[in-house]
Design a protein around this motif. Structure first.
Motif, PDB file in Angstrom:
ATOM      1  N   THR A  12      -1.585  82.070  53.340  1.00  0.00           N
ATOM      2  CA  THR A  12      -2.765  81.976  52.051  1.00  0.00           C
ATOM      3  C   THR A  12      -2.944  83.433  51.778  1.00  0.00           C
ATOM      4  OG1 THR A  12      -3.638  79.888  52.896  1.00  0.00           O
ATOM      5  CG2 THR A  12      -4.791  81.252  51.457  1.00  0.00           C
ATOM      6  N   ARG A  13      -2.966  84.228  52.711  1.00  0.00           N
ATOM      7  CA  ARG A  13      -3.244  85.875  52.361  1.00  0.00           C
ATOM      8  C   ARG A  13      -1.834  86.357  51.675  1.00  0.00           C
ATOM      9  NH1 ARG A  13      -6.947  88.451  50.542  1.00  0.00           N
ATOM     10  NH2 ARG A  13      -8.410  87.362  52.305  1.00  0.00           N
ATOM     11  N   LEU A  14      -0.934  86.018  52.030  1.00  0.00           N
ATOM     12  CA  LEU A  14       0.362  86.599  51.529  1.00  0.00           C
ATOM     13  C   LEU A  14       0.615  85.967  49.967  1.00  0.00           C
ATOM     14  CD1 LEU A  14       2.926  86.044  54.503  1.00  0.00           C
ATOM     15  CD2 LEU A  14       1.917  88.184  53.599  1.00  0.00           C
ATOM     16  N   ASP A  15       0.002  84.805  49.780  1.00  0.00           N
ATOM     17  CA  ASP A  15       0.139  84.160  48.403  1.00  0.00           C
ATOM     18  C   ASP A  15      -0.653  84.851  47.565  1.00  0.00           C
ATOM     19  OD1 ASP A  15       2.042  82.393  49.398  1.00  0.00           O
ATOM     20  OD2 ASP A  15       0.466  80.701  49.624  1.00  0.00           O
ATOM     21  N   ILE A  16      -2.162  85.072  48.292  1.00  0.00           N
ATOM     22  CA  ILE A  16      -2.816  86.130  47.134  1.00  0.00           C
ATOM     23  C   ILE A  16      -2.284  87.381  46.901  1.00  0.00           C
ATOM     24  CG2 ILE A  16      -5.178  87.121  47.313  1.00  0.00           C
ATOM     25  CD1 ILE A  16      -5.994  84.520  48.882  1.00  0.00           C
ATOM     26  N   ILE A  17      -1.778  88.046  47.970  1.00  0.00           N
ATOM     27  CA  ILE A  17      -1.419  89.293  47.801  1.00  0.00           C
ATOM     28  C   ILE A  17      -0.101  89.128  46.752  1.00  0.00           C
ATOM     29  CG2 ILE A  17      -0.100  91.239  48.952  1.00  0.00           C
ATOM     30  CD1 ILE A  17      -1.571  90.691  51.390  1.00  0.00           C
ATOM     31  N   SER A  18       0.730  88.298  46.973  1.00  0.00           N
ATOM     32  CA  SER A  18       1.853  88.115  45.991  1.00  0.00           C
ATOM     33  C   SER A  18       1.264  88.108  44.606  1.00  0.00           C
ATOM     34  CB  SER A  18       2.559  86.958  46.490  1.00  0.00           C
ATOM     35  OG  SER A  18       3.800  86.849  45.334  1.00  0.00           O
ATOM     36  N   GLU A  19       0.279  87.239  44.269  1.00  0.00           N
ATOM     37  CA  GLU A  19      -0.261  87.287  42.889  1.00  0.00           C
ATOM     38  C   GLU A  19      -0.990  88.291  42.625  1.00  0.00           C
ATOM     39  OE1 GLU A  19      -3.145  84.062  43.206  1.00  0.00           O
ATOM     40  OE2 GLU A  19      -1.516  82.422  43.563  1.00  0.00           O
ATOM     41  N   ASP A  20      -1.609  89.261  43.444  1.00  0.00           N
ATOM     42  CA  ASP A  20      -1.996  90.537  43.147  1.00  0.00           C
ATOM     43  C   ASP A  20      -1.091  91.492  42.641  1.00  0.00           C
ATOM     44  OD1 ASP A  20      -4.362  89.531  43.607  1.00  0.00           O
ATOM     45  OD2 ASP A  20      -4.778  90.433  45.558  1.00  0.00           O
ATOM     46  N   ILE A  21       0.165  91.400  43.553  1.00  0.00           N
ATOM     47  CA  ILE A  21       1.102  92.133  43.038  1.00  0.00           C
ATOM     48  C   ILE A  21       1.849  92.006  41.919  1.00  0.00           C
ATOM     49  CG2 ILE A  21       3.675  92.904  43.833  1.00  0.00           C
ATOM     50  CD1 ILE A  21       2.592  92.569  46.447  1.00  0.00           C
ATOM     51  N   SER A  22       2.095  90.614  41.479  1.00  0.00           N
ATOM     52  CA  SER A  22       2.496  90.331  40.093  1.00  0.00           C
ATOM     53  C   SER A  22       1.684  90.708  39.145  1.00  0.00           C
ATOM     54  CB  SER A  22       2.697  88.803  40.006  1.00  0.00           C
ATOM     55  OG  SER A  22       3.671  88.188  41.261  1.00  0.00           O
ATOM     56  N   GLU A  23       0.311  90.638  39.273  1.00  0.00           N
ATOM     57  CA  GLU A  23      -0.535  90.812  38.225  1.00  0.00           C
ATOM     58  C   GLU A  23      -0.472  92.371  38.000  1.00  0.00           C
ATOM     59  OE1 GLU A  23      -3.345  90.295  35.256  1.00  0.00           O
ATOM     60  OE2 GLU A  23      -2.316  88.662  36.492  1.00  0.00           O
ATOM     61  N   LEU A  24      -0.386  93.035  38.992  1.00  0.00           N
ATOM     62  CA  LEU A  24      -0.233  94.529  39.015  1.00  0.00           C
ATOM     63  C   LEU A  24       0.981  95.133  38.149  1.00  0.00           C
ATOM     64  CD1 LEU A  24      -1.559  95.752  42.378  1.00  0.00           C
ATOM     65  CD2 LEU A  24      -2.731  96.007  40.340  1.00  0.00           C
ATOM     66  N   GLN A  25       2.078  94.236  38.660  1.00  0.00           N
ATOM     67  CA  GLN A  25       3.350  94.689  37.833  1.00  0.00           C
ATOM     68  C   GLN A  25       3.301  94.364  36.289  1.00  0.00           C
ATOM     69  OE1 GLN A  25       6.262  92.256  39.957  1.00  0.00           O
ATOM     70  NE2 GLN A  25       6.717  93.797  41.574  1.00  0.00           N
ATOM     71  N   LYS A  26       2.484  93.342  36.007  1.00  0.00           N
ATOM     72  CA  LYS A  26       2.331  93.047  34.706  1.00  0.00           C
ATOM     73  C   LYS A  26       1.411  94.196  33.797  1.00  0.00           C
ATOM     74  CE  LYS A  26       2.619  88.037  34.954  1.00  0.00           C
ATOM     75  NZ  LYS A  26       1.961  86.559  34.869  1.00  0.00           N
ATOM     76  N   ASN A  27       0.435  94.517  34.503  1.00  0.00           N
ATOM     77  CA  ASN A  27      -0.499  95.489  34.114  1.00  0.00           C
ATOM     78  C   ASN A  27       0.263  96.896  33.820  1.00  0.00           C
ATOM     79  OD1 ASN A  27      -2.350  93.801  34.179  1.00  0.00           O
ATOM     80  ND2 ASN A  27      -3.189  94.563  35.971  1.00  0.00           N
ATOM     81  N   GLN A  28       1.270  97.314  35.132  1.00  0.00           N
ATOM     82  CA  GLN A  28       2.100  98.548  35.005  1.00  0.00           C
ATOM     83  C   GLN A  28       3.058  98.118  33.816  1.00  0.00           C
ATOM     84  OE1 GLN A  28       4.707  98.944  38.152  1.00  0.00           O
ATOM     85  NE2 GLN A  28       5.107 101.030  37.848  1.00  0.00           N
TER      86      GLN A  28
END
Length: 500
Positions: free
Chosen positions: A342-358
Motif C-alpha cells: 500500500t505504501r509503495l502504491d502511494i509512493i508510485s502515485e506521488d512519483i507519477s504526480e511529481l513527474q506530471k508536475n515536472q
C-alpha cells in the motif's frame, strides 16, 4: 515494581459508559485519579516456558516494522524508579528467555519423561517397546500423555518439551523507543475502521479511566491493523504542571497503572486484549536474553541462530514453537507485506504526480524563456530608438567612435574567409550533412517481427508454388497446341489429294 506518587487508591467511583458505547456498556470501578500508586503484580508464565514479569516480550513485526506488535511489552518490570521516590530491585533471571533453576519437581519431570520415552514399565512385556515408540511420537509432536508406570501419573507432553520437533527460530525487531517517550501499545479486538471512526470517544474513555484529571491529556501516536481483525493503538499521556510546563508520562509508569486490576478490567470492557510498554532494551538485558536459550530450544540451535542474525544491532532471535506460532508470524508478515505494498502504491502515485508536475514545469520554463528572449529583443529595440532620439542633432562622441571602430573590426574578422566566417560555414555544412545522413539512415532503418517474417516467407513460398504450377499448366497446354497444329498440318495435304 513501585511508582509511589501517592497512597494506594481504594475503590473508586463508577466509570460512566455513555461516552464510548461502541467498546462496551457495562460499568466498572476505577481509581479516582491517575495516582501512579503501586500496581498489582500480575506476573504470568513466560511466553516460552520461563517466568516473566508482565510486559516484557517481543512484538510481531517480524523484523520489518519499526516497533512491536502483538506480544508482551518491552521494558517494564525491570526496576525503573518512579521519579526518584522509590526504587525496587529486580532480577533479570526470570525474563522472557531465561530458564529458572531446576527444582526437585522439575528433575523428577525430566526423569519421568526419559522413562516414558525409553523404558516404560506399564505392561511388563514386549508391548512396552511399542508404548515407548508411541510416547516418542507424542513427544515429537508436542501433545498427548506418556504412560510409563502404573503407580506414577503420566507425563504431559507439551510443545515446550525438549523433544518436540516443531520448533524454529525467527527474528524480531527490537524497539528503539525510550521510556521518556511514554509510548504504550493497546491491542483492541476491533477493526481499524471502527477504531478510527470512534477515535475521539476512545480518547475520552481512556481519559476517564485515568481519573478524568484535567492536567492529563491522552494522545494517539498511531493506529495499525493487525491480523484477525485486531488493531494496535499507540498512545502517550502528557501531564501539565501548574507552572505551565508539560512532560510525557514514562511508558513504564503508564503501563503499570494500566496493569492494576480495576484499570485492566475497564480496559477489557473497551475491547483491549493486550497492553504493553514500548521501550528499548538495555545492552545488559539483551545480553541476558541471548545467553539463556528459551525453554525447550536446543542450545546449539540457539547459538547458531545468534550467529545467523542478519542484523544483531536491531534484531533478536525469538523461538517459534508449534504451528500456531508459525501461522501467527505468517499472518503478521502477510499483513506487513500488504502495508508495504500500500505504501509503495502511494509512493508510485506521488512519483507519477511529481513527474506530471515536472513536465508541466519544464514546459512553462521553456515558454518563459522564449518570452524573456522576445522581451529582451523588444527592450533592446526600444533602447536603440530612444538612444537615437536622444542623440539626434549631436555629433558623434569619442566613445561612440571607439565603439564603432571595435564593431567594424569584429565584423571584418567575422567576414574574413580564413577566419571565423569560413570556420562557421564549414561547421554549418558539416551539420547539414550529418542531419541529412541521419535522416536517410532514420528512413532506412526498419524492423520486422520474426513471426511476421515467417508469415511473409510462407506467403511468398505459396505464391512461388502457384506460379510454378501455372507455368507447368501453360507448358502442357503449349505442347497440346503444338500437337494439334502438327495434326492439322498433316491432314491438309491428304484432303488436297482427295479433292484433286
Amino acid at each position: 515494581m513501585a511508582f509511589n506518587f501517592g497512597a494506594t487508591a481504594g475503590a473508586g467511583a463508577a466509570n460512566p459508559t455513555g461516552a464510548f458505547g461502541g467498546f462496551g456498556t457495562t460499568t466498572t470501578t476505577a481509581g479516582p485519579a491517575f495516582s501512579f500508586s503501586a500496581p498489582t503484580n500480575t506476573g504470568t508464565s513466560g511466553l516460552f516456558g520461563g517466568t516473566q514479569n508482565k510486559g516484557f516480550g517481543f512484538g510481531t513485526s517480524f523484523g520489518t516494522g519499526t516497533g512491536t506488535g502483538l506480544g508482551s511489552g518491552l521494558g517494564t518490570g525491570l526496576g525503573f524508579g518512579g521519579f526518584g521516590t522509590q526504587q525496587q530491585q529486580t532480577t533479570l533471571g526470570s525474563g522472557l528467555f531465561s530458564q529458572p533453576a531446576q527444582t526437585p519437581a522439575q528433575s523428577n519431570q525430566l526423569i519421568n519423561t526419559a522413562s516414558a520415552l525409553s523404558a516404560p514399565t506399564l505392561l511388563g512385556d514386549e508391548r512396552d517397546a511399542i508404548l515407548a515408540k508411541w510416547n516418542q511420537l507424542q513427544a515429537f509432536w508436542g501433545t498427548g500423555k506418556g504412560y510409563f508406570n502404573n503407580n506414577i501419573a503420566p507425563v504431559e507432553f507439551t510443545q515446550e518439551n525438549p523433544f518436540c520437533r516443531f520448533k524454529a527460530v525467527g527474528y524480531s525487531l527490537m524497539p528503539n523507543n525510550k521510556d521518556e517517550d511514554g509510548l504504550v501499545v493497546l491491542v483492541f479486538n476491533r477493526k481499524e475502521t471502527d477504531i478510527r471512526s470512534q477515535q475521539q470517544q476512545l480518547v475520552e474513555s481512556l481519559h476517564k479511566i485515568l481519573g478524568g484529571n484535567q492536567t492529563l491529556t491522552v494522545n494517539v501516536e498511531g493506529v495499525k491493523t493487525l491480523p484477525d481483525d485486531q488493531t494496535e493503538v499507540i498512545i502517550y499521556v502528557v501531564e501539565r504542571s501548574p507552572n505551565g510546563t508539560s512532560r510525557r508520562v514514562p511508558a513504564t509508569t503508564l503501563y503499570a497503572h494500566f496493569e492494576q486490576a480495576n484499570i485492566k478490567s475497564s480496559l477489557q470492557q473497551l475491547g483491549v486484549s493486550l497492553s504493553m510498554a514500548r521501550t528499548e532494551l538495555s545492552p545488559a538485558q539483551v545480553k541476558q536474553l541471548l545467553q539463556n536459550p528459551p525453554a525447550g530450544v536446543d542450545p546449539i540451535i540457539w547459538e547458531q541462530a545468534k550467529v545467523d542474525n542478519p542484523d544483531p544491532d536491531k534484531l533478536i532471535p525469538v523461538p517459534m514453537v508449534g504451528f500456531k506460532e508459525l501461522l501467527r508470524r505468517l499472518k503478521v508478515q502477510d499483513q506487513m507485506t500488504k502495508q508495504h505494498q500500500t505504501r509503495l502504491d502511494i509512493i508510485s502515485e506521488d512519483i507519477s504526480e511529481l513527474q506530471k508536475n515536472q513536465t508541466t514545469t519544464m514546459a512553462k520554463i521553456a515558454q518563459y524563456k522564449r518570452k524573456l528572449m522576445a522581451l529582451s529583443h523588444r527592450t533592446l529595440q526600444v533602447l536603440i530608438k530612444q538612444e537615437i532620439q536622444r542623440k539626434s542633432g549631436y555629433a558623434i562622441q569619442a566613445d561612440e567612435e571607439q565603439l564603432r571602430v571595435q564593431l567594424d573590426t569584429i565584423q571584418c574578422e567575422l567576414n574574413a574567409p580564413t577566419q571565423f566566417k569560413g570556420r562557421l560555414n564549414e561547421l554549418m555544412s558539416q551539420i547539414r550533412m550529418q542531419n541529412h545522413f541521419g535522416a536517410v539512415r532514420a528512413e532506412e532503418r526498419y524492423y520486422i517481427d520474426a513471426d511476421l517474417l515467417r508469415e511473409i516467407k510462407q506467403h511468398l513460398k505459396q505464391q512461388q508454388e502457384g506460379l510454378s504450377h501455372l507455368i507447368s499448366i501453360i507448358k502442357d497446354d503449349l505442347e497440346d497446341i503444338k500437337l494439334i497444329e502438327h495434326g492439322l498440318n498433316e491432314s491438309i495435304p491428304i484432303r488436297g489429294g482427295v479433292f484433286s
